[in-house]
Design a protein around this motif. Structure first.
Motif, PDB file in Angstrom:
ATOM      1  N   ASP A   1      49.989  32.688  44.778  1.00  0.00           N
ATOM      2  CA  ASP A   1      49.016  32.465  45.855  1.00  0.00           C
ATOM      3  C   ASP A   1      47.607  32.216  45.326  1.00  0.00           C
ATOM      4  O   ASP A   1      46.658  32.089  46.090  1.00  0.00           O
TER       5      ASP A   1
ATOM      6  N   LYS B   1      45.748  34.249  43.866  1.00  0.00           N
ATOM      7  CA  LYS B   1      44.943  35.472  43.874  1.00  0.00           C
ATOM      8  C   LYS B   1      45.714  36.623  43.235  1.00  0.00           C
ATOM      9  O   LYS B   1      45.393  37.090  42.164  1.00  0.00           O
TER      10      LYS B   1
ATOM     11  N   GLY C   1      51.732  42.902  45.702  1.00  0.00           N
ATOM     12  CA  GLY C   1      51.785  41.473  45.978  1.00  0.00           C
ATOM     13  C   GLY C   1      52.970  41.039  46.811  1.00  0.00           C
ATOM     14  O   GLY C   1      53.180  39.842  47.031  1.00  0.00           O
TER      15      GLY C   1
ATOM     16  N   SER D   1      53.685  41.383  50.143  1.00  0.00           N
ATOM     17  CA  SER D   1      53.332  40.723  51.407  1.00  0.00           C
ATOM     18  C   SER D   1      52.719  39.351  51.164  1.00  0.00           C
ATOM     19  O   SER D   1      52.961  38.404  51.918  1.00  0.00           O
ATOM     20  N   GLU D   2      51.934  39.241  50.087  1.00  0.00           N
ATOM     21  CA  GLU D   2      51.292  37.958  49.770  1.00  0.00           C
ATOM     22  C   GLU D   2      52.329  36.874  49.487  1.00  0.00           C
ATOM     23  O   GLU D   2      52.183  35.721  49.910  1.00  0.00           O
TER      24      GLU D   2
ATOM     25  N   LYS E   1      53.907  35.885  52.867  1.00  0.00           N
ATOM     26  CA  LYS E   1      52.973  35.107  53.683  1.00  0.00           C
ATOM     27  C   LYS E   1      52.821  33.689  53.140  1.00  0.00           C
ATOM     28  O   LYS E   1      52.642  32.732  53.905  1.00  0.00           O
ATOM     29  N   SER E   2      52.905  33.539  51.819  1.00  0.00           N
ATOM     30  CA  SER E   2      52.843  32.203  51.219  1.00  0.00           C
ATOM     31  C   SER E   2      54.070  31.388  51.591  1.00  0.00           C
ATOM     32  O   SER E   2      53.981  30.203  51.914  1.00  0.00           O
TER      33      SER E   2
ATOM     34  N   MET F   1      49.545  31.960  54.214  1.00  0.00           N
ATOM     35  CA  MET F   1      48.582  31.885  53.118  1.00  0.00           C
ATOM     36  C   MET F   1      48.932  30.672  52.276  1.00  0.00           C
ATOM     37  O   MET F   1      50.112  30.409  52.028  1.00  0.00           O
TER      38      MET F   1
ATOM     39  N   LYS G   1      49.808  28.603  49.144  1.00  0.00           N
ATOM     40  CA  LYS G   1      50.278  28.922  47.795  1.00  0.00           C
ATOM     41  C   LYS G   1      49.691  27.915  46.821  1.00  0.00           C
ATOM     42  O   LYS G   1      49.597  26.721  47.098  1.00  0.00           O
TER      43      LYS G   1
ATOM     44  N   GLY H   1      51.398  41.856  41.187  1.00  0.00           N
ATOM     45  CA  GLY H   1      51.592  40.458  41.553  1.00  0.00           C
ATOM     46  C   GLY H   1      52.744  39.766  40.871  1.00  0.00           C
ATOM     47  O   GLY H   1      53.009  38.598  41.139  1.00  0.00           O
TER      48      GLY H   1
END
Length: 494
Positions: free
Chosen positions: A266, A268, A292, A294-295, A298-299, A304, A306, A472
């Motif tokens: 993502d 980040k 990481g 949920s990130e 979401k990507s 979010m 990517k 992550g």
């Protein structure tokens, strides 16, 4: 306990139109005690606390503080009687400082102006007294959730509160932050503060609570000394039956790969994540808060952007830039924070159930109300959601029933892949068991589920395979039969 109780709530009754919320409920709290209040969502815990906090007035019953009967008709009455409530949804003002939040509405004044120097100094004294390493001049928005809870506690202490209510205080914080919270609670009880502690995490009771009172269907069931009871006995008190099959899974051989992700990042936190999901399986994603998980999801769902990575669905490369793209490809996501990211809190169950499938009953300017009600009722029945009617405002339902409505909303899109982010957070044991049963039936019907959870027993009990993330990155994958808490934490703590 022979000494005079700090608080007694005796024979409390509370009625709302069509609902008898509290029926003859009793609660006793001693000085220096942490007293757990347990019950399924809808059992009456929140209503009882709102009566104590002056948000509601009891229809019958009495409240006695240190042997003196008191009248609590509003929040100010509660504060004047030494009662403070720290709600699950924190009510701090994010763009104000810690000190400004602590003394909001009662700031020290000098020559007609707020004496900021004195306010900051007094706030810092309170923070330091409980070893909270937070500067009084920091903006609340820059604090972690755990630190914000500490500010709420200090705010309560500043009112010289002797009765503190904590509603699900550990639902969104890490294990390290939980340990600090518990130490702060112990410091408070040493000074004679009594704490009423509401939590769905049974594992916390033995560590921090002295006694536990159980409510069921708005009625008092009983009070137990924590060291003299068991988790199974408390669950039986809460649900009126023994949950012999708490985690409901019929493990079967999964089918072909339906989702393959390669190098998902993502830009980040999430970095170069690869994983697969097969038809008819539940894949768990474990890891510590901030890992990481949920990130990544979401990507994949298009919430979010990517920075890199490739997604294949049923062997075909797809492009997902928005949730609309994801839904079109058969992916649904039930978010972690249902109140902030999922629900329309001032809308009805019907509205919340059908908002993602408007095209099924709206053609041009015409609305097929009968079809809308049919869709809503179908998922109320499928999810066994307890609601007086489809028109009930969803904010008035218990947390477990809100979660069922949210899951039902996404099932209405007929997904092939269902992503559940913390599906049972803030949900009682009875509703958890029902959600697990629904998940089990869905995968038996051929759906594929990704479940993010911070509860290791849930991950272990429900997952065919478990991916573990840290910082992550994907650290490992463990099959159901080899999975243990130790094996997961070994990867999670790398």
């Amino acid at each position: 306990m022979g000494e005079m109780a700090l608080l007694e709530m005796k024979h409390i009754h509370k009625r709302f139109p069509g609902v008898y919320a509290l029926k003859d409920v009793n609660l006793e709290l001693q000085r220096g005690e942490v007293h757990a209040l347990l019950g399924e969502n809808g059992a009456g815990k929140s209503t009882l606390i709102k009566v104590l906090g002056g948000i509601y007035s009891a229809d019958e019953g009495e409240i006695i503080i240190e042997g003196r009967k008191v009248s609590i008709q509003g929040v100010k009455d509660a504060q004047e009687n030494g009662i403070s409530i720290i709600h699950q949804e924190l009510v701090l003002v994010p763009y104000m400082t810690v000190a400004e939040n602590i003394f909001l509405g009662r700031e020290p004044m000098k020559s007609g102006f707020v004496d900021k120097k004195k306010m900051n100094e007094e706030a810092q004294v309170l923070l330091d007294a409980y070893d909270m390493k937070i500067r009084a001049t920091r903006l609340v928005k820059d604090l972690t959730i755990a630190q914000q809870q500490m500010v709420e506690i200090v705010k309560a202490i500043s009112y010289r509160s002797k009765i503190l209510v904590m509603d699900e205080p550990t639902s969104s914080i890490s294990d390290k932050e939980v340990a600090f919270l518990f130490e702060t609670m112990r410091n408070l009880t040493k000074k004679g503060v009594g704490i009423i502690y509401i939590s769905h995490k049974m594992s916390e009771l033995e560590e921090i609570c002295d006694r536990v009172t159980v409510l069921r269907d708005g009625e008092y069931v009983g009070t137990k000394v924590v060291k003299e009871t068991s988790k199974d006995a408390l669950i039986a008190m809460m649900v009126g039956r023994e949950l012999t099959n708490y985690y409901v899974r019929d493990f079967q051989e999964p089918g072909e790969v339906v989702l393959k992700c390669e190098g998902i990042s993502d830009g980040k936190l999430a970095k170069d994540v690869d994983f697969e999901l097969r038809k008819g399986e539940i894949v768990g994603f474990a890891g510590l808060v901030g890992a990481g998980r949920s990130e990544v999801m979401k990507s994949i769902f298009g919430l979010m952007p990517k920075s890199q990575g490739t997604i294949y669905i049923e062997g075909k490369k797809v492009t997902i830039k928005s949730p609309i793209d994801a839904i079109r490809h058969g992916i649904a996501l039930v978010p972690e924070d249902r109140k902030l990211e999922g629900l329309y809190k001032v809308q009805s169950v019907r509205f919340n159930s059908t908002i993602e499938v408007l095209q099924d009953f709206i053609k041009g300017i015409f609305v097929n109300g009968e079809k809308e009600r049919e869709i809503t009722q179908n998922y109320i029945d499928k999810m066994a959601t307890k609601t007086p009617s489809q028109e009930q405002m969803i904010g008035n339902l218990s947390g477990g029933n809100q979660q069922k409505v949210l899951i039902g909303r996404w099932l209405a899109t007929h997904p092939k892949i269902l992503i559940l982010d913390e599906p049972t957070r803030g949900v009682d044991v009875g509703a958890k068991s029902e959600i697990y049963s629904i998940m089990n039936e869905l995968v038996k019907e051929g759906m594929s589920i990704i479940m993010i959870s911070s509860e290791l027993p849930e991950i272990l009990g429900m997952s065919d395979r478990i991916y573990v993330m840290a910082h992550g990155k994907l650290k490992g994958c463990i099959g159901h039969e080899e999975a243990t808490q130790e094996a997961i934490m070994k990867f999670a703590a790398e």
